[in-house]
Motif scaffolding. Structure first.
Motif, PDB file in Angstrom:
ATOM      1  N   VAL A   1       1.928   4.416   5.163  1.00  0.00           N
ATOM      2  CA  VAL A   1       3.233   3.919   6.512  1.00  0.00           C
ATOM      3  C   VAL A   1       4.413   3.631   6.111  1.00  0.00           C
ATOM      4  CG1 VAL A   1       3.031   1.444   7.361  1.00  0.00           C
ATOM      5  CG2 VAL A   1       3.818   3.270   8.973  1.00  0.00           C
ATOM      6  N   SER A   2       4.420   2.924   5.385  1.00  0.00           N
ATOM      7  CA  SER A   2       5.467   2.205   3.950  1.00  0.00           C
ATOM      8  C   SER A   2       5.949   3.474   2.874  1.00  0.00           C
ATOM      9  CB  SER A   2       5.178   0.846   3.343  1.00  0.00           C
ATOM     10  OG  SER A   2       4.359   0.280   4.244  1.00  0.00           O
TER      11      SER A   2
ATOM     12  N   ASN B   1       2.523  -1.424   3.551  1.00  0.00           N
ATOM     13  CA  ASN B   1       2.819  -2.673   2.285  1.00  0.00           C
ATOM     14  C   ASN B   1       3.063  -4.228   2.576  1.00  0.00           C
ATOM     15  OD1 ASN B   1       2.247   0.118   0.876  1.00  0.00           O
ATOM     16  ND2 ASN B   1       4.157  -0.213  -0.290  1.00  0.00           N
ATOM     17  N   ALA B   2       2.831  -5.398   1.501  1.00  0.00           N
ATOM     18  CA  ALA B   2       2.721  -6.624   1.634  1.00  0.00           C
ATOM     19  C   ALA B   2       4.442  -7.209   1.298  1.00  0.00           C
ATOM     20  CB  ALA B   2       1.298  -7.573   1.156  1.00  0.00           C
ATOM     21  N   TYR B   3       5.026  -6.236   0.095  1.00  0.00           N
ATOM     22  CA  TYR B   3       6.184  -6.368  -0.181  1.00  0.00           C
ATOM     23  C   TYR B   3       5.980  -8.124  -0.436  1.00  0.00           C
ATOM     24  CZ  TYR B   3       6.989  -2.290   2.183  1.00  0.00           C
ATOM     25  OH  TYR B   3       7.177  -0.706   3.052  1.00  0.00           O
ATOM     26  N   PHE B   4       5.395  -8.624  -1.434  1.00  0.00           N
ATOM     27  CA  PHE B   4       5.281  -9.665  -2.182  1.00  0.00           C
ATOM     28  C   PHE B   4       6.099  -9.459  -2.812  1.00  0.00           C
ATOM     29  CE2 PHE B   4       0.196  -9.578  -1.787  1.00  0.00           C
ATOM     30  CZ  PHE B   4       0.286  -9.789  -0.679  1.00  0.00           C
ATOM     31  N   PRO B   5       6.847 -10.647  -2.469  1.00  0.00           N
ATOM     32  CA  PRO B   5       8.711 -11.409  -3.496  1.00  0.00           C
ATOM     33  C   PRO B   5       8.475 -11.984  -4.823  1.00  0.00           C
ATOM     34  CG  PRO B   5       7.521 -13.267  -2.249  1.00  0.00           C
ATOM     35  CD  PRO B   5       5.961 -12.622  -1.956  1.00  0.00           C
TER      36      PRO B   5
ATOM     37  N   LEU C   1       6.481  -3.072  -7.741  1.00  0.00           N
ATOM     38  CA  LEU C   1       5.279  -3.308  -7.460  1.00  0.00           C
ATOM     39  C   LEU C   1       5.173  -3.185  -5.835  1.00  0.00           C
ATOM     40  CD1 LEU C   1       4.950  -6.492  -9.536  1.00  0.00           C
ATOM     41  CD2 LEU C   1       3.853  -4.079 -10.020  1.00  0.00           C
ATOM     42  N   GLY C   2       6.293  -3.873  -4.737  1.00  0.00           N
ATOM     43  CA  GLY C   2       6.253  -4.132  -3.579  1.00  0.00           C
ATOM     44  C   GLY C   2       6.166  -2.261  -3.029  1.00  0.00           C
ATOM     45  N   LEU C   3       6.697  -1.613  -3.772  1.00  0.00           N
ATOM     46  CA  LEU C   3       6.111  -0.058  -3.110  1.00  0.00           C
ATOM     47  C   LEU C   3       5.032   0.478  -3.455  1.00  0.00           C
ATOM     48  CD1 LEU C   3       9.757   0.975  -4.328  1.00  0.00           C
ATOM     49  CD2 LEU C   3       8.704   0.698  -1.375  1.00  0.00           C
ATOM     50  N   HIS C   4       4.202  -0.140  -5.300  1.00  0.00           N
ATOM     51  CA  HIS C   4       3.277   1.191  -5.434  1.00  0.00           C
ATOM     52  C   HIS C   4       2.076  -0.026  -5.711  1.00  0.00           C
ATOM     53  CE1 HIS C   4       4.844   5.171  -4.948  1.00  0.00           C
ATOM     54  NE2 HIS C   4       6.311   4.261  -5.650  1.00  0.00           N
TER      55      HIS C   4
ATOM     56  N   ARG D   1      -1.164  -1.639  -6.452  1.00  0.00           N
ATOM     57  CA  ARG D   1      -2.670  -1.144  -5.890  1.00  0.00           C
ATOM     58  C   ARG D   1      -2.984  -3.103  -4.784  1.00  0.00           C
ATOM     59  NH1 ARG D   1      -6.905   0.720 -10.061  1.00  0.00           N
ATOM     60  NH2 ARG D   1      -6.587  -1.571 -10.632  1.00  0.00           N
ATOM     61  N   ASP D   2      -1.992  -3.876  -5.625  1.00  0.00           N
ATOM     62  CA  ASP D   2      -2.527  -4.915  -3.917  1.00  0.00           C
ATOM     63  C   ASP D   2      -1.591  -4.601  -2.644  1.00  0.00           C
ATOM     64  OD1 ASP D   2      -3.127  -6.827  -5.981  1.00  0.00           O
ATOM     65  OD2 ASP D   2      -1.516  -6.381  -6.688  1.00  0.00           O
ATOM     66  N   ASN D   3      -1.360  -3.692  -2.749  1.00  0.00           N
ATOM     67  CA  ASN D   3      -0.534  -3.237  -0.904  1.00  0.00           C
ATOM     68  C   ASN D   3      -1.711  -3.170  -0.462  1.00  0.00           C
ATOM     69  OD1 ASN D   3       2.155  -4.244  -0.733  1.00  0.00           O
ATOM     70  ND2 ASN D   3       2.652  -2.155  -2.721  1.00  0.00           N
ATOM     71  N   ALA D   4      -2.897  -2.554  -0.771  1.00  0.00           N
ATOM     72  CA  ALA D   4      -3.712  -1.850   0.122  1.00  0.00           C
ATOM     73  C   ALA D   4      -5.176  -3.027  -0.007  1.00  0.00           C
ATOM     74  CB  ALA D   4      -4.347  -0.696  -0.368  1.00  0.00           C
ATOM     75  N   ARG D   5      -4.579  -3.784  -0.722  1.00  0.00           N
ATOM     76  CA  ARG D   5      -6.135  -4.494  -0.811  1.00  0.00           C
ATOM     77  C   ARG D   5      -6.031  -6.141  -0.167  1.00  0.00           C
ATOM     78  NH1 ARG D   5      -7.850  -3.717  -7.351  1.00  0.00           N
ATOM     79  NH2 ARG D   5      -7.735  -1.265  -7.133  1.00  0.00           N
ATOM     80  N   THR D   6      -4.860  -6.721   0.681  1.00  0.00           N
ATOM     81  CA  THR D   6      -4.475  -7.519   1.626  1.00  0.00           C
ATOM     82  C   THR D   6      -5.436  -7.479   2.343  1.00  0.00           C
ATOM     83  OG1 THR D   6      -2.614  -6.112   2.770  1.00  0.00           O
ATOM     84  CG2 THR D   6      -1.939  -7.652   0.933  1.00  0.00           C
ATOM     85  N   PRO D   7      -6.048  -8.831   3.000  1.00  0.00           N
ATOM     86  CA  PRO D   7      -7.369  -8.855   4.091  1.00  0.00           C
ATOM     87  C   PRO D   7      -7.357  -7.976   5.485  1.00  0.00           C
ATOM     88  CG  PRO D   7      -7.618 -10.329   2.557  1.00  0.00           C
ATOM     89  CD  PRO D   7      -6.216  -9.778   2.538  1.00  0.00           C
ATOM     90  N   MET D   8      -7.614  -7.342   5.725  1.00  0.00           N
ATOM     91  CA  MET D   8      -7.697  -6.586   6.868  1.00  0.00           C
ATOM     92  C   MET D   8      -7.389  -7.332   7.407  1.00  0.00           C
ATOM     93  SD  MET D   8      -9.189  -3.760   8.478  1.00  0.00           S
ATOM     94  CE  MET D   8      -9.350  -3.174   9.972  1.00  0.00           C
TER      95      MET D   8
END
Ligand code: ISL
Length: 558
Positions: free
Chosen positions: A337-338, A379-383, A416-419, A421-428
């Motif tokens: 979706v992101s 996505n989480a968009y970590f800063p 990184l915010g866009l691509h 792999r952590d974006n997929a791995r943030t907890p459910m």
């Protein structure tokens, strides 16, 4: 063997991030078992578990040190048996991740192998002498740096296409191959229903391991063109089929980066000698950077034209010959979706998540849903780089920002915010309570801060949620044969439309017309449909005919 998997929908669970039952901050098997009812409610048929085996977790379980043991953070074999039993009781099949291009360097085979040139396990891995005191060839690792690691004791190097702690197995050695088949049969005898095979098209390396081509400023060559779809790959997979798949009713999907149409037609051919289907990566490579050195680390968006051309190519080329797997998300990819949709407002998030789900689930093939996709997780968009935990993200940051000075830190954080792999791995995201109901303990990977508004509890409470839309799409696949067997065609002239994607699926008695507004704009489009056509599914509650609202998706049946 039956082709039951052609009508199936597969749900991927990333064990560390799904549900923590013992509050150590890491998801586990008991946690998954406790959520099987939820997965069942979605209506899927198969649960694919990312690796749960014993592993030092350098690459989150894709570095396995014992194929027949469970990683202690996930539980034990009894917990696995319970999971399998409960899944089967609910009518869910279980697909395991098979990671056999490489093992962990802590696997007993490698521990033996590195003991010396005379060890019986030496040849389980790919050892070579150096070339003029340097690496045996110029290959780089997919996780940055060289693909070779020097071993002082034996004065040789071993190959690792991924991390140095992930030595590549030597598939030229028949003992390796048969050890793998034995292990697969052990799991199949236990009752598992299939395998997702990690980078399985990398297992046949080229004779002589020749240098690869590299760009003028690149230190190492990308080995993929040389290792993907190697000269013995089909022989190996056919041998695996004879030794394992022919003996059990299993569903198999190969993860095959760098696969093209003609190779996919061989891997997933209806003659059934190799795999049931493969994951192709072309649609995952449409966005990213224009600089090949940076690969996916960029902010170029995928155009609808490119996306449609690619999906259409695969639909057409495999039709009648081989089987497609259909996916947007997995544990290596950013959130769909992101990525292809729009998470800028709550309304657009929900609309575009449903529009993209319609695009995928109305195609021919077996769809995959990655945990959280069904509630429109973003996505989480970590800063900060300190928020990232994936080896791939951290290595890329060091390489491109600190070593090569190719990208400044601010831009890299954006990429990184866009691509990552952590974006997929943030907890459910289960609810709006502490750590989204995932764990009472600080999770191993940061939460996506939007869990207070995007979560399962909320999705289940709202009849118009993304969840129920996925549930309906999955149900339609089970009840309408045309979704499985219908011929795919683009609507006339649609290939030039850069805002709307329109295609049909047609079998002897039914036609579906799928119309998707890929934009946030209001548009006018006219498609010819019979007066008695029925609106099968839509992400709006009414139908405005030729007027398409932002991200509108609708499917007519006639
Ligand atoms: O993750 C990637 C970037 O999107 C890919 O390059 C990825 O490394 C490739 O698709 C292979 O992935 C698989 O094997 C890796 C593991 O890290 C991935 O999680 C797995 O899906 C090594 O086992």
């Amino acid at each position: 063997m039956s082709n039951w998997w052609k009508k199936a929908v597969i749900y991927q669970v990333y064990p560390a991030s799904f549900q923590d039952s013992d509050n150590d901050g890491i998801g586990d098997l008991k946690g998954i078992t406790s959520r099987l009812d939820y997965i069942k409610k979605l209506g899927v048929d198969i649960v694919w578990l990312s690796p749960i085996y014993k592993s030092p977790q350098v690459d989150n379980g894709y570095d396995i040190s014992d194929y027949q043991a469970i990683n202690p953070t996930f539980g034990d074999m009894a917990a696995f048996d319970e999971l399998l039993h409960k899944a089967h009781t609910l009518g869910l099949k279980v697909m395991m991740d098979l990671v056999v291009n490489h093992t962990s360097d802590e696997h007993k085979w490698f521990q033996e192998s590195r003991k010396g040139k005379d060890n019986p396990y030496r040849d389980y891995y790919i050892w070579r002498d150096g070339r003029n005191g340097e690496d045996p060839n110029n290959w780089g690792s997919f996780f940055m740096g060289p693909a070779w690691k020097y071993d002082e004791e034996s004065d040789q190097y071993y190959l690792h296409l991924f991390a140095p702690q992930q030595p590549d197995l030597n598939w030229e050695n028949p003992n390796v191959r048969h050890s793998v088949y034995d292990m697969m049969n052990w799991w199949a005898d236990k009752g598992v229903d299939g395998f997702r095979m990690d980078v399985i098209n990398y297992i046949s390396k080229p004779d002589g391991l020749p240098d690869g081509e590299k760009g003028p400023h690149e230190k190492y060559a990308n080995p993929e063109p040389l290792v993907a779809n190697g000269h013995r790959i089909h022989e190996f997979l056919q041998e695996m089929h004879q030794n394992v798949m022919a003996k059990h009713d299993l569903v198999t999907v190969g993860e095959t980066p760098g696969v093209n149409i003609s190779e996919a037609q061989k891997y997933a051919n209806f003659d059934g000698k190799e795999l049931n289907m493969v994951f192709q990566f072309e649609h995952m490579g449409l966005d990213g950077s224009d600089n090949p050195t940076l690969g996916r680390w960029g902010d170029r968006k995928a155009s609808l034209k490119g996306l449609r051309a690619n999906l259409t190519k695969w639909q057409k080329a495999l039709a009648g010959k081989a089987w497609n797997s259909l996916y947007w998300d997995n544990h290596d990819q950013p959130r769909v979706v992101s990525r292809f949709g729009d998470d800028s407002t709550e309304q657009n998030r929900v609309l575009s998540a449903k529009m993209l789900a319609t695009m995928l689930h109305m195609q021919q093939g077996t769809p995959y849903v990655f945990e959280g996709e069904e509630i429109g997780m973003t996505n989480a968009y970590f800063p900060s780089i300190d928020d990232y935990v994936d080896i791939d993200a951290i290595n890329a940051y060091h390489q491109f920002v600190e070593e090569m000075h190719l990208v400044d830190s601010k831009d890299m954080i954006k990429y990184l915010g866009l691509h990552s792999r952590d974006n997929a791995r943030t907890p459910m995201q289960w609810n709006d309570q502490k750590n989204a109901g995932f764990s009472q303990h600080q999770p191993w990977e940061h939460m996506n801060p939007n869990y207070r508004s995007v979560n399962v509890e909320q999705a289940l409470a709202g009849p118009n949620s993304v969840f129920y839309y996925y549930q309906k799409l999955i149900d339609l696949r089970h009840t309408l044969p045309v979704i499985t067997d219908g011929v795919y065609n683009l609507v006339a002239d649609n290939e030039n439309d850069d805002k709307v994607y329109a295609f049909t699926r047609k079998n002897a008695d039914t036609t579906l017309l799928v119309v998707l507004n890929y934009t946030a704009e209001k548009l006018e489009r006219h498609y010819q449909i019979p007066v008695d056509a029925k609106l099968l599914i839509s992400n709006y509650t009414d139908d405005m005919g030729d007027s398409l609202r932002p991200y509108e998706a609708k499917v007519y049946q006639y």
